[in-house]
Enzyme design. Structure first.
Site, PDB file in Angstrom:
ATOM      1  N   CYS A 159       1.912   5.268  10.586  1.00 43.70           N
ATOM      2  CA  CYS A 159       2.060   3.882  10.134  1.00 43.70           C
ATOM      3  C   CYS A 159       3.088   3.117  10.969  1.00 43.70           C
ATOM      4  O   CYS A 159       4.208   3.576  11.160  1.00 43.70           O
ATOM      5  CB  CYS A 159       2.454   3.881   8.664  1.00 43.70           C
ATOM      6  SG  CYS A 159       2.683   2.229   8.008  1.00 43.70           S
ATOM      7  N   CYS A 188       9.993  -0.421   5.980  1.00 44.21           N
ATOM      8  CA  CYS A 188       9.680   0.628   5.002  1.00 44.21           C
ATOM      9  C   CYS A 188      10.474   1.870   5.368  1.00 44.21           C
ATOM     10  O   CYS A 188      10.744   2.121   6.538  1.00 44.21           O
ATOM     11  CB  CYS A 188       8.185   0.936   5.056  1.00 44.21           C
ATOM     12  SG  CYS A 188       7.643   2.175   3.858  1.00 44.21           S
ATOM     13  N   GLU A 229       4.299  -9.697   7.152  1.00 42.79           N
ATOM     14  CA  GLU A 229       2.878  -9.863   7.456  1.00 42.79           C
ATOM     15  C   GLU A 229       2.042  -9.918   6.182  1.00 42.79           C
ATOM     16  O   GLU A 229       2.302  -9.169   5.252  1.00 42.79           O
ATOM     17  CB  GLU A 229       2.466  -8.581   8.191  1.00 42.79           C
ATOM     18  CG  GLU A 229       1.743  -8.763   9.476  1.00 42.79           C
ATOM     19  CD  GLU A 229       1.434  -7.419  10.117  1.00 42.79           C
ATOM     20  OE1 GLU A 229       2.347  -6.804  10.695  1.00 42.79           O
ATOM     21  OE2 GLU A 229       0.279  -6.994  10.029  1.00 42.79           O
ATOM     22  N   CYS A 249       5.775   7.489   7.017  1.00 36.79           N
ATOM     23  CA  CYS A 249       4.443   8.064   7.297  1.00 36.79           C
ATOM     24  C   CYS A 249       4.188   8.016   8.804  1.00 36.79           C
ATOM     25  O   CYS A 249       4.398   7.000   9.449  1.00 36.79           O
ATOM     26  CB  CYS A 249       3.348   7.302   6.542  1.00 36.79           C
ATOM     27  SG  CYS A 249       3.531   7.404   4.755  1.00 36.79           S
ATOM     28  N   CYS A 281      -3.727  -9.420   1.010  1.00 38.20           N
ATOM     29  CA  CYS A 281      -2.942  -8.188   1.098  1.00 38.20           C
ATOM     30  C   CYS A 281      -1.507  -8.593   1.406  1.00 38.20           C
ATOM     31  O   CYS A 281      -1.250  -9.240   2.415  1.00 38.20           O
ATOM     32  CB  CYS A 281      -3.516  -7.311   2.217  1.00 38.20           C
ATOM     33  SG  CYS A 281      -2.509  -5.872   2.581  1.00 38.20           S
TER      34      CYS A 281
HETATM   35  N1  SAH Z   1       3.374   2.195   1.025  1.00 35.70           N
HETATM   36  C1  SAH Z   1       2.121   2.022   0.394  1.00 35.70           C
HETATM   37  C2  SAH Z   1       1.357   0.786   0.768  1.00 35.70           C
HETATM   38  C3  SAH Z   1       1.321   0.361   2.208  1.00 35.70           C
HETATM   39  S1  SAH Z   1       0.243   1.117   3.369  1.00 35.70           S
HETATM   40  C4  SAH Z   1       1.273   3.255   0.577  1.00 35.70           C
HETATM   41  O1  SAH Z   1       1.705   4.178   1.258  1.00 35.70           O
HETATM   42  O2  SAH Z   1       0.212   3.348   0.000  1.00 35.70           O
HETATM   43  C5  SAH Z   1      -1.410   0.850   2.865  1.00 35.70           C
HETATM   44  C6  SAH Z   1      -2.331   1.970   3.274  1.00 35.70           C
HETATM   45  O3  SAH Z   1      -2.589   1.967   4.688  1.00 35.70           O
HETATM   46  C7  SAH Z   1      -1.767   3.345   2.964  1.00 35.70           C
HETATM   47  O4  SAH Z   1      -2.773   4.169   2.467  1.00 35.70           O
HETATM   48  C8  SAH Z   1      -1.302   3.810   4.321  1.00 35.70           C
HETATM   49  O5  SAH Z   1      -1.151   5.190   4.364  1.00 35.70           O
HETATM   50  C9  SAH Z   1      -2.393   3.280   5.211  1.00 35.70           C
HETATM   51  N2  SAH Z   1      -2.060   3.175   6.629  1.00 35.70           N
HETATM   52  C10 SAH Z   1      -0.890   2.863   7.213  1.00 35.70           C
HETATM   53  N3  SAH Z   1      -0.977   2.899   8.545  1.00 35.70           N
HETATM   54  C11 SAH Z   1      -2.239   3.214   8.826  1.00 35.70           C
HETATM   55  C12 SAH Z   1      -2.959   3.419  10.039  1.00 35.70           C
HETATM   56  N4  SAH Z   1      -2.370   3.291  11.224  1.00 35.70           N
HETATM   57  N5  SAH Z   1      -4.260   3.759   9.955  1.00 35.70           N
HETATM   58  C13 SAH Z   1      -4.871   3.887   8.756  1.00 35.70           C
HETATM   59  N6  SAH Z   1      -4.255   3.719   7.582  1.00 35.70           N
HETATM   60  C14 SAH Z   1      -2.941   3.396   7.608  1.00 35.70           C
END
Ligand code: SAH
Length: 355
Positions: free
Chosen positions: A125, A118, A98, A122, A111
């Site tokens: 996510c 991944c 994506e 988290c 982006c």
């Molecule tokens: N792995 C990297 C980059 C990808 S995620 C990182 O962790 O920074 C990009 C950003 O979006 C990160 O800050 C992540 O924590 C956030 N993110 C992911 N899923 C999300 C969600 N459902 N709501 C809000 N932020 C989210």
């Protein structure tokens, strides 16, 4: 670089110097390397066939010896609200990734994803639910930008590595990607217009700092204490908060670039005024910027956004403590949910639980 199916060397991931050496080894004139590089990284050719000023025989030799990545467009969604576009691209081996185009006053920002899937886990996510499939090649990271620039006919001036994947978990390819992206003879995007977002792999943040690039580091903080962070981000079990913040201070020391902290606000988890006060104390004395992101609900998870007034109260506490804070504007709200949901939806639909 042989991450994709066919095991030929990936020509678009080579630096101009490497390409020059390859071309010389093939017995070709040195200027051919420059032409080839320009076709790949400025004219954004999708195939050797487009390179009309290269002799046919050379094109055939290249085709036989080197892999040439190109994305296929699987889906494109355009927001009626703000012109944001979401793309689902297919890779040569059948994986999908994506990317997002956001249009701002200051220019067009893309982006990109750095991995297919991944492994950081988290909790909020969507990108991590199916685990990691593989790293993206430098060329496959570039291709996302190149494809969007080709499809829109508009120049991309900013890049954020904030899509699916943990960029610092694909460190060597990330560095190579950055080198190619900022190359004078490529798209020549300014380092200052590039942001790399990480969940906080301490030793890699330090290594990146030592590269002394002018890119912005964004750290996904998401909690004001080690304990709360561990609940939301399993990676925090390995890297403690103090160490991660030290690495961020080191990044600033080495590069002079102010670090951005991303903080996804999750109701009942990390969004109280007390959390805001703890966060302000945690970041005291740091030259930084805080970006608040009301959590984007993911259907597999029960996390919800705080009310608007709670978000504003959180911001207010931080500002009173002298912090620079922004609330991330939601872009393209009408075209897809949270990060990684478009890819995930596609995989489920097409019966591929894990690509
Ligand atoms: N792995 C990297 C980059 C990808 S995620 C990182 O962790 O920074 C990009 C950003 O979006 C990160 O800050 C992540 O924590 C956030 N993110 C992911 N899923 C999300 C969600 N459902 N709501 C809000 N932020 C989210």
């Amino acid at each position: 670089m042989k991450e994709n199916n066919d095991c030929k060397t990936d020509i678009k991931s080579m630096t101009l110097e490497e390409l020059t050496a390859e071309i010389a080894a093939l017995g070709e004139k040195p200027f051919r390397a420059g032409q080839l590089y320009q076709w790949m990284h400025q004219k954004l050719a999708r195939d050797y066939d487009e390179m009309t000023n290269l002799p046919k025989l050379l094109r055939e030799t290249l085709r036989a010896q080197y892999g040439y990545t190109a994305l296929t467009l699987v889906e494109r969604r355009v927001s009626k609200l703000d012109g944001t576009e979401k793309y689902l691209f297919g890779l040569a081996d059948g994986n999908v990734i994506e990317s997002v185009l956001m249009r701002y006053q200051f220019g067009n920002s893309v982006c990109i994803s750095s991995q297919a899937g991944c492994r950081m886990g988290c909790r909020f996510c969507a990108s991590t639910i199916g685990g990691l499939t593989r790293n993206l090649l430098p060329s496959e990271m570039l291709d996302q930008i190149y494809a969007i620039q080709r499809l829109t006919g508009e120049r991309v001036s900013h890049v954020v590595v904030m899509g699916t994947g943990e960029p610092l978990d694909n460190y060597d390819y990330l560095l190579r990607f950055l080198k190619l992206l900022t190359q004078e003879k490529g798209l020549h995007i300014s380092q200052r217009n590039i942001t790399v977002s990480t969940c906080g792999l301490t030793e890699r943040i330090r290594a990146l700092a030592d590269e002394k690039l002018q890119i912005t580091l964004a750290l996904s903080l998401h909690a004001p204490s080690q304990e709360k962070r561990q609940k939301l981000m399993p990676v925090a079990n390995k890297y403690d908060l103090g160490g991660v913040l030290d690495a961020c201070r080191y990044y600033f020391k080495q590069t002079g670039r102010r670090v951005t902290f991303e903080y996804s606000l999750v109701s009942g988890e990390n969004a109280s005024e007390e959390d805001a006060r703890m966060l302000a104390r945690l970041l005291e004395g740091m030259n930084c910027h805080i970006n608040l992101i009301p959590v984007n609900p993911v259907k597999e998870r029960s996390y919800v956004q705080p009310e608007r007034r709670e978000i504003l109260a959180f911001k207010n506490v931080l500002e009173k403590c002298g912090k620079t804070v922004t609330i991330r504007r939601e872009m393209g709200r009408d075209i897809a949910g949270a990060c990684g949901q478009l890819r995930k939806g596609y995989m489920e639909q097409s019966g591929q639980a894990k690509l």
